[in-house]
Write a protein that holds these residues in place. Structure first.
Motif, PDB file in Angstrom:
ATOM      1  N   VAL A   1       4.836  10.230   7.922  1.00  0.00           N
ATOM      2  CA  VAL A   1       4.467   9.864   6.609  1.00  0.00           C
ATOM      3  C   VAL A   1       4.481   8.531   6.540  1.00  0.00           C
ATOM      4  O   VAL A   1       5.339   7.858   6.742  1.00  0.00           O
ATOM      5  CB  VAL A   1       5.452  10.663   5.650  1.00  0.00           C
ATOM      6  CG1 VAL A   1       5.320  10.317   4.103  1.00  0.00           C
ATOM      7  CG2 VAL A   1       5.463  12.258   5.599  1.00  0.00           C
ATOM      8  N   PRO A   2       3.578   7.880   5.813  1.00  0.00           N
ATOM      9  CA  PRO A   2       3.588   6.430   5.909  1.00  0.00           C
ATOM     10  C   PRO A   2       4.607   5.739   4.928  1.00  0.00           C
ATOM     11  O   PRO A   2       4.989   6.511   3.949  1.00  0.00           O
ATOM     12  CB  PRO A   2       2.213   5.900   5.225  1.00  0.00           C
ATOM     13  CG  PRO A   2       1.121   7.155   5.323  1.00  0.00           C
ATOM     14  CD  PRO A   2       2.188   8.490   5.387  1.00  0.00           C
ATOM     15  N   ALA A   3       5.181   4.660   5.406  1.00  0.00           N
ATOM     16  CA  ALA A   3       6.070   3.959   4.435  1.00  0.00           C
ATOM     17  C   ALA A   3       5.529   3.678   3.102  1.00  0.00           C
ATOM     18  O   ALA A   3       3.969   3.042   3.153  1.00  0.00           O
ATOM     19  CB  ALA A   3       6.788   2.794   5.230  1.00  0.00           C
ATOM     20  N   PRO A   4       6.132   3.468   2.036  1.00  0.00           N
ATOM     21  CA  PRO A   4       5.449   2.863   0.784  1.00  0.00           C
ATOM     22  C   PRO A   4       5.322   1.517   0.969  1.00  0.00           C
ATOM     23  O   PRO A   4       5.874   0.809   1.568  1.00  0.00           O
ATOM     24  CB  PRO A   4       6.568   3.256  -0.084  1.00  0.00           C
ATOM     25  CG  PRO A   4       7.892   3.349   0.716  1.00  0.00           C
ATOM     26  CD  PRO A   4       7.707   3.924   1.863  1.00  0.00           C
ATOM     27  N   PRO A   5       4.080   0.939   0.252  1.00  0.00           N
ATOM     28  CA  PRO A   5       3.689  -0.337   0.314  1.00  0.00           C
ATOM     29  C   PRO A   5       4.676  -1.362  -0.275  1.00  0.00           C
ATOM     30  O   PRO A   5       5.483  -0.854  -1.274  1.00  0.00           O
ATOM     31  CB  PRO A   5       2.307  -0.301  -0.291  1.00  0.00           C
ATOM     32  CG  PRO A   5       2.368   0.883  -1.369  1.00  0.00           C
ATOM     33  CD  PRO A   5       3.268   1.903  -0.564  1.00  0.00           C
ATOM     34  N   VAL A   6       4.810  -2.469   0.365  1.00  0.00           N
ATOM     35  CA  VAL A   6       5.685  -3.602  -0.676  1.00  0.00           C
ATOM     36  C   VAL A   6       4.781  -3.978  -1.799  1.00  0.00           C
ATOM     37  O   VAL A   6       3.566  -4.540  -1.534  1.00  0.00           O
ATOM     38  CB  VAL A   6       5.904  -4.724   0.612  1.00  0.00           C
ATOM     39  CG1 VAL A   6       6.746  -5.655  -0.125  1.00  0.00           C
ATOM     40  CG2 VAL A   6       6.731  -3.898   1.701  1.00  0.00           C
ATOM     41  N   PRO A   7       5.507  -4.173  -2.997  1.00  0.00           N
ATOM     42  CA  PRO A   7       4.657  -4.691  -4.044  1.00  0.00           C
ATOM     43  C   PRO A   7       4.003  -6.230  -3.814  1.00  0.00           C
ATOM     44  O   PRO A   7       4.883  -6.975  -3.230  1.00  0.00           O
ATOM     45  CB  PRO A   7       5.802  -4.909  -5.134  1.00  0.00           C
ATOM     46  CG  PRO A   7       6.876  -3.617  -4.801  1.00  0.00           C
ATOM     47  CD  PRO A   7       6.610  -3.786  -3.333  1.00  0.00           C
ATOM     48  N   GLY A   8       2.580  -6.346  -3.990  1.00  0.00           N
ATOM     49  CA  GLY A   8       2.201  -7.615  -3.733  1.00  0.00           C
ATOM     50  C   GLY A   8       1.680  -7.709  -2.438  1.00  0.00           C
ATOM     51  O   GLY A   8       0.735  -8.587  -2.016  1.00  0.00           O
ATOM     52  N   GLN A   9       1.896  -6.694  -1.318  1.00  0.00           N
ATOM     53  CA  GLN A   9       1.510  -6.689  -0.076  1.00  0.00           C
ATOM     54  C   GLN A   9      -0.153  -6.514  -0.109  1.00  0.00           C
ATOM     55  O   GLN A   9      -0.558  -5.903  -0.987  1.00  0.00           O
ATOM     56  CB  GLN A   9       1.912  -5.692   0.820  1.00  0.00           C
ATOM     57  CG  GLN A   9       1.351  -5.354   2.074  1.00  0.00           C
ATOM     58  CD  GLN A   9       1.774  -4.018   2.636  1.00  0.00           C
ATOM     59  OE1 GLN A   9       2.546  -3.473   1.944  1.00  0.00           O
ATOM     60  NE2 GLN A   9       1.532  -3.455   3.867  1.00  0.00           N
TER      61      GLN A   9
ATOM     62  N   PRO B   1      -3.954  -6.076  -3.327  1.00  0.00           N
ATOM     63  CA  PRO B   1      -2.691  -6.021  -2.929  1.00  0.00           C
ATOM     64  C   PRO B   1      -2.443  -4.795  -3.720  1.00  0.00           C
ATOM     65  O   PRO B   1      -2.487  -4.272  -4.616  1.00  0.00           O
ATOM     66  CB  PRO B   1      -2.104  -7.331  -4.089  1.00  0.00           C
ATOM     67  CG  PRO B   1      -3.352  -8.024  -4.393  1.00  0.00           C
ATOM     68  CD  PRO B   1      -4.547  -7.122  -4.313  1.00  0.00           C
ATOM     69  N   ALA B   2      -1.132  -4.223  -3.161  1.00  0.00           N
ATOM     70  CA  ALA B   2      -0.159  -3.024  -3.801  1.00  0.00           C
ATOM     71  C   ALA B   2       0.465  -3.474  -5.103  1.00  0.00           C
ATOM     72  O   ALA B   2       0.843  -4.561  -5.349  1.00  0.00           O
ATOM     73  CB  ALA B   2       1.032  -2.868  -2.802  1.00  0.00           C
ATOM     74  N   GLY B   3       0.204  -2.437  -5.989  1.00  0.00           N
ATOM     75  CA  GLY B   3       0.673  -2.629  -7.397  1.00  0.00           C
ATOM     76  C   GLY B   3      -0.260  -3.512  -8.334  1.00  0.00           C
ATOM     77  O   GLY B   3       0.126  -3.886  -9.386  1.00  0.00           O
ATOM     78  N   GLU B   4      -1.485  -3.445  -7.896  1.00  0.00           N
ATOM     79  CA  GLU B   4      -2.679  -4.320  -8.750  1.00  0.00           C
ATOM     80  C   GLU B   4      -3.927  -3.241  -9.061  1.00  0.00           C
ATOM     81  O   GLU B   4      -4.083  -2.819  -8.028  1.00  0.00           O
ATOM     82  CB  GLU B   4      -2.994  -5.593  -8.255  1.00  0.00           C
ATOM     83  CG  GLU B   4      -1.857  -6.840  -8.442  1.00  0.00           C
ATOM     84  CD  GLU B   4      -2.306  -7.865  -8.160  1.00  0.00           C
ATOM     85  OE1 GLU B   4      -3.599  -8.337  -8.042  1.00  0.00           O
ATOM     86  OE2 GLU B   4      -1.472  -8.822  -8.092  1.00  0.00           O
ATOM     87  N   VAL B   5      -4.603  -3.659  -9.937  1.00  0.00           N
ATOM     88  CA  VAL B   5      -5.983  -3.086 -10.122  1.00  0.00           C
ATOM     89  C   VAL B   5      -6.992  -4.018  -9.741  1.00  0.00           C
ATOM     90  O   VAL B   5      -6.806  -4.961 -10.596  1.00  0.00           O
ATOM     91  CB  VAL B   5      -6.056  -2.493 -11.507  1.00  0.00           C
ATOM     92  CG1 VAL B   5      -7.511  -1.734 -11.753  1.00  0.00           C
ATOM     93  CG2 VAL B   5      -5.072  -1.296 -11.769  1.00  0.00           C
ATOM     94  N   LEU B   6      -7.729  -3.629  -8.829  1.00  0.00           N
ATOM     95  CA  LEU B   6      -8.943  -4.586  -8.601  1.00  0.00           C
ATOM     96  C   LEU B   6     -10.175  -4.145  -9.079  1.00  0.00           C
ATOM     97  O   LEU B   6     -10.408  -3.002  -8.401  1.00  0.00           O
ATOM     98  CB  LEU B   6      -8.852  -5.167  -6.999  1.00  0.00           C
ATOM     99  CG  LEU B   6     -10.086  -5.737  -6.576  1.00  0.00           C
ATOM    100  CD1 LEU B   6     -10.177  -7.143  -7.270  1.00  0.00           C
ATOM    101  CD2 LEU B   6     -10.182  -5.940  -5.214  1.00  0.00           C
TER     102      LEU B   6
ATOM    103  N   THR C   1       0.755   1.427  -6.311  1.00  0.00           N
ATOM    104  CA  THR C   1      -0.391   1.774  -5.337  1.00  0.00           C
ATOM    105  C   THR C   1      -1.637   0.663  -5.583  1.00  0.00           C
ATOM    106  O   THR C   1      -1.367  -0.049  -6.500  1.00  0.00           O
ATOM    107  CB  THR C   1      -1.245   2.962  -6.293  1.00  0.00           C
ATOM    108  OG1 THR C   1      -0.053   4.250  -6.056  1.00  0.00           O
ATOM    109  CG2 THR C   1      -2.458   3.357  -5.573  1.00  0.00           C
ATOM    110  N   ALA C   2      -2.057   0.379  -4.709  1.00  0.00           N
ATOM    111  CA  ALA C   2      -3.566  -0.464  -4.634  1.00  0.00           C
ATOM    112  C   ALA C   2      -4.595   0.143  -5.155  1.00  0.00           C
ATOM    113  O   ALA C   2      -4.922   1.152  -4.271  1.00  0.00           O
ATOM    114  CB  ALA C   2      -3.584  -1.233  -3.341  1.00  0.00           C
ATOM    115  N   VAL C   3      -5.137  -0.254  -6.245  1.00  0.00           N
ATOM    116  CA  VAL C   3      -6.342   0.541  -6.861  1.00  0.00           C
ATOM    117  C   VAL C   3      -7.539  -0.566  -6.849  1.00  0.00           C
ATOM    118  O   VAL C   3      -7.531  -1.481  -7.259  1.00  0.00           O
ATOM    119  CB  VAL C   3      -6.085   0.976  -8.249  1.00  0.00           C
ATOM    120  CG1 VAL C   3      -7.317   1.406  -8.749  1.00  0.00           C
ATOM    121  CG2 VAL C   3      -4.669   1.693  -8.399  1.00  0.00           C
TER     122      VAL C   3
END
Length: 280
Positions: free
Chosen positions: A13-21, A47-52, A208-210
């Motif tokens: 199971v993947p590790a959760p992403p680091v915010p801003g990664q 980046p993780a934690g952003e909507v692009l 999540t990175a979106v």
């Protein structure tokens, strides 16, 4: 021994992403279909934690870039990284546990019930500890997209907008750290467009990175942390909506004169086409 190691790795199971990664990265991506260059040296990060939001006119390369970020295309040049590794270094199962993709259209050859369609999103987690979350993830995804009441109905019997929301529920049930959504609001009414973008913001707030392809520049301005404007297969601009969605840039890229106003309450950009509607 190697076979056992690979099998164990495939069930991780993947590790959760680091915010801003930078969870997904395109580096000089070029894609060609025959003699046509569809993407030409495009670079950007999600980046993780952003909507692009990816915006631009028809044929600009938005859907192709989304597919490249998903690891679903052969590249003529450049590379794509997902979760810190080249997308080509992940197996199909490993990649499916790290990114979920919503295509423009959802078609099924058999009349599966809605809940069965949503449960298909859990397939990558079979045989992993996360499999224990299947029922919870499916129920939460259906609730978020307002399709719980359709659970037992055949998927083909739904309207276009209802099918679009079920397809999104399938992607959400997959529970990956990267969401790649291609025009998820295209078939939706006003209420459900806002619902989908609120879901994107909630997923981003959870880390999540979106990445979302949008034609509605107002939605991009209101909900995206960053906007990438594509034009003729290249990145024309990339940054916060207020910096990117300018009248000069959009008028040139879309070949349609526009003015950009500030929303009277939120201050977010409102893109208004300049029209000659006079009579007499």
């Amino acid at each position: 021994m190697l076979g056992k190691l690979l099998a164990r790795r495939a069930r991780e199971v993947p590790a959760p992403p680091v915010p801003g990664q930078a969870y997904a990265e395109a580096d000089g991506v070029t894609v060609r279909y025959g003699p046509a260059t569809v993407l030409d040296g495009v670079s950007l990060t999600a980046p993780a934690g952003e909507v692009l939001a990816l915006v631009g006119p028809n044929g600009a390369g938005k859907s192709t870039l989304l597919a490249a970020l998903a690891g679903d295309l052969a590249l003529a040049a450049g590379g794509v990284r997902v979760a810190g590794r080249p997308s080509t270094a992940w197996s199909a199962a490993e990649l499916a546990r790290r990114r979920a993709v919503l295509p423009q259209s959802a078609a099924l050859a058999f009349p599966f019930a809605v809940e069965e369609v949503v449960r298909m999103g859990r397939a990558p987690w079979a045989g992993t500890p996360a499999e224990a979350r299947d029922d919870q993830a499916v129920a939460a995804a259906m609730r978020a997209t307002d399709v719980t009441r359709f659970a037992g109905r055949p998927f083909p019997a739904l309207s276009g907008g209802e099918r679009a929301r079920v397809a999104l529920a399938r992607v959400l049930a997959q529970e990956t750290a990267l969401l790649l959504l291609d025009e998820p609001t295209a078939a939706l009414d006003l209420r459900h467009q806002e619902l989908v973008l609120r879901i994107c913001r909630e997923r981003a707030a959870a880390g999540t990175a979106v990445v979302i392809v949008l034609h509605d520049l107002g939605l991009a301005a209101a909900y995206a942390d960053r906007v990438a404007v594509l034009h003729a297969g290249r990145r024309a601009a990339h940054g916060p909506p207020a910096d990117v969605l300018t009248a000069d840039l959009l008028s040139r890229v879309y070949r349609q004169p526009v003015e950009v106003l500030a929303h009277p309450r939120t201050g977010t950009p409102l893109v208004v086409p300049l029209r000659d509607v006079g009579g007499g």
